[in-house]
Design a protein around this motif. Sequence first.
Motif, short mmCIF file in Angstrom:
data_model
loop_
_atom_site.label_atom_id
_atom_site.label_comp_id
_atom_site.label_asym_id
_atom_site.label_seq_id
_atom_site.Cartn_x
_atom_site.Cartn_y
_atom_site.Cartn_z
N GLU A 238 32.18 -11.61 9.87
CA GLU A 238 32.03 -10.19 10.21
C GLU A 238 30.66 -9.89 10.81
O GLU A 238 30.50 -8.93 11.58
CB GLU A 238 32.25 -9.34 8.96
N LEU A 239 29.66 -10.70 10.49
CA LEU A 239 28.30 -10.48 10.98
C LEU A 239 28.07 -11.05 12.38
O LEU A 239 27.04 -10.78 13.00
CB LEU A 239 27.29 -11.12 10.02
N LEU A 240 28.97 -11.87 12.88
CA LEU A 240 28.76 -12.63 14.10
C LEU A 240 29.29 -11.90 15.33
O LEU A 240 30.33 -11.25 15.28
CB LEU A 240 29.45 -14.00 13.98
N SER A 241 28.57 -12.08 16.45
CA SER A 241 29.07 -11.56 17.72
C SER A 241 30.19 -12.46 18.24
O SER A 241 30.36 -13.60 17.79
CB SER A 241 27.93 -11.50 18.75
N ASP A 242 30.95 -11.95 19.20
CA ASP A 242 32.07 -12.73 19.74
C ASP A 242 31.60 -14.04 20.36
O ASP A 242 32.29 -15.06 20.28
CB ASP A 242 32.83 -11.91 20.79
N ASP A 243 30.43 -14.01 21.00
CA ASP A 243 29.94 -15.20 21.72
C ASP A 243 28.81 -15.90 20.96
O ASP A 243 27.97 -16.58 21.57
CB ASP A 243 29.46 -14.82 23.12
N VAL A 244 28.80 -15.78 19.64
CA VAL A 244 27.75 -16.41 18.83
C VAL A 244 27.75 -17.93 19.04
O VAL A 244 28.79 -18.53 19.32
CB VAL A 244 27.96 -16.07 17.34
N ARG A 245 26.57 -18.52 18.88
CA ARG A 245 26.46 -19.98 18.94
C ARG A 245 25.75 -20.47 17.69
O ARG A 245 24.94 -19.75 17.10
CB ARG A 245 25.73 -20.46 20.19
N PHE A 246 26.06 -21.71 17.31
CA PHE A 246 25.41 -22.36 16.16
C PHE A 246 24.97 -23.74 16.63
O PHE A 246 25.79 -24.57 17.01
CB PHE A 246 26.41 -22.49 15.00
N THR A 247 23.65 -23.98 16.62
CA THR A 247 23.10 -25.28 17.04
C THR A 247 22.41 -25.92 15.86
O THR A 247 22.03 -25.25 14.90
CB THR A 247 22.11 -25.11 18.20
N MET A 248 22.22 -27.26 15.93
CA MET A 248 21.64 -27.97 14.79
C MET A 248 20.90 -29.25 15.21
O MET A 248 21.16 -30.32 14.68
CB MET A 248 22.72 -28.29 13.76
N PRO A 249 19.99 -29.20 16.18
CA PRO A 249 19.27 -30.42 16.52
C PRO A 249 18.49 -30.95 15.32
O PRO A 249 18.05 -30.17 14.48
CB PRO A 249 18.31 -29.95 17.64
N PRO A 250 18.38 -32.30 15.20
CA PRO A 250 18.67 -33.32 16.22
C PRO A 250 20.13 -33.76 16.31
O PRO A 250 20.41 -34.68 17.08
CB PRO A 250 17.78 -34.48 15.79
N LEU A 251 21.06 -33.16 15.56
CA LEU A 251 22.46 -33.45 15.81
C LEU A 251 22.85 -32.85 17.17
O LEU A 251 22.47 -31.71 17.47
CB LEU A 251 23.34 -32.87 14.72
N PRO A 252 23.59 -33.57 17.98
CA PRO A 252 23.97 -33.05 19.30
C PRO A 252 25.05 -31.99 19.22
O PRO A 252 25.26 -31.24 20.17
CB PRO A 252 24.47 -34.29 20.03
N ALA A 253 25.77 -31.90 18.09
CA ALA A 253 26.89 -30.97 17.95
C ALA A 253 26.41 -29.53 17.96
O ALA A 253 25.36 -29.20 17.41
CB ALA A 253 27.64 -31.27 16.66
N TRP A 254 27.22 -28.67 18.59
CA TRP A 254 27.00 -27.24 18.49
C TRP A 254 28.32 -26.52 18.72
O TRP A 254 29.26 -27.09 19.27
CB TRP A 254 25.91 -26.76 19.44
N PHE A 255 28.37 -25.27 18.27
CA PHE A 255 29.61 -24.51 18.33
C PHE A 255 29.37 -23.18 19.01
O PHE A 255 28.30 -22.57 18.84
CB PHE A 255 30.18 -24.31 16.92
N ASP A 256 30.37 -22.72 19.75
CA ASP A 256 30.24 -21.54 20.59
C ASP A 256 31.41 -20.61 20.33
O ASP A 256 32.58 -21.03 20.41
CB ASP A 256 30.20 -21.96 22.06
N GLY A 257 31.12 -19.35 20.00
CA GLY A 257 32.17 -18.36 19.77
C GLY A 257 32.46 -18.17 18.30
O GLY A 257 32.34 -19.08 17.49
N ARG A 258 32.84 -16.93 17.95
CA ARG A 258 33.03 -16.57 16.55
C ARG A 258 34.04 -17.47 15.85
O ARG A 258 33.83 -17.88 14.69
CB ARG A 258 33.46 -15.11 16.44
#
Length: 336
Positions: A238-258
């Motif tokens: 509920e707190l996240l925008s529609d186009d939120v992103r979550f990154t976590m370097p040094p892991l290459p993985a990241w996620f885009d969108g609620r």
Amino acid sequence: MSVQKPADPESEWLRQARAGDTSAFDQLVKPFRRRLHTHCYRMLGSPFDADDALQETLLAAWRGLGSFEARSSPGTWLTSIATRICLRMIAKRPRRLTSGDRAAPLRSTAELGEPVEGAVWLEPLPDGELADDDDPAAILLRRESIGLGFVAMLQQLPGLQRAVLLLREVLGYSAAETADMLGTSVASANSALQRSRQTMRARTDIGEKKPVDPQGLERLLQAFVAAWESRDIAAMVELLSDDVRFTMPPLPAWFDGRAFVGQFFAERVFQTPWRLEPLRGNGQPGFACYIRQAGDDRFRPGGVVLLSFAGGRISAIDSFIDPVVCRRFGMRDEIG
């Protein structure tokens, strides 16, 4: 009988430093150290690279005291040295990357990849390392020019354009001063500034133009902590925008969108207990995140998280899980 006017402290420190007094040199450069470090950070995208650049700057300044004619202020002289050193470092090293520079966002949480080690990633800067400033206008400018999004976009620029943009629009030097500091012509400096502005305008949003009001921000941060620590996926989403992103370097993985960020919270992040403590970096609010793994009775460093906002919601969760970043932000080895 005339009374001789005493020399100002800066001039006296300069005189003594030229005579070989290292303590006078330390006093001379002390007011500029944090500003120089922040400038180097903007140029290089890493506080650790900025450490190296600052050390090299001060060494070069000490060795070059004899050639400093005091036609400009010590601050301008030191900034000129620091900028040239950063330009040399930029020419020798790959630019710092964000997760989106390296790979496309994931659509599954099953495999996050192996950490990409080395001087690869854009890294955050603790607010405690920024120069102290009580002027509200200066504080606002500092926040706008030190945000992760802005620093990330700077790394996309060639070194000269990066330097000119910072010297002109962040530090406020004139075209003539900038050209002199970089050893180039005014026409060349103006051309580099124009090209850098065009590139920056062409990039996507670098942060919320209208910040969340202080009370609204505090409520949002409290809700974020409550949702994370209670592992409440519905409350978090509920707190996240529609186009939120979550990154976590040094892991290459990241996620885009609620949907995908919510999936990552549900399937990976919220599988273990957490404790969050507030911190600030790059002028942004964030948290020191401590995780308790299975079989452990203590919470240990899991990462530094910085938040960005848009439309009253969280638009980015930038998580830095490198232990050296955690230590830079003063995270403890364990908490109860």
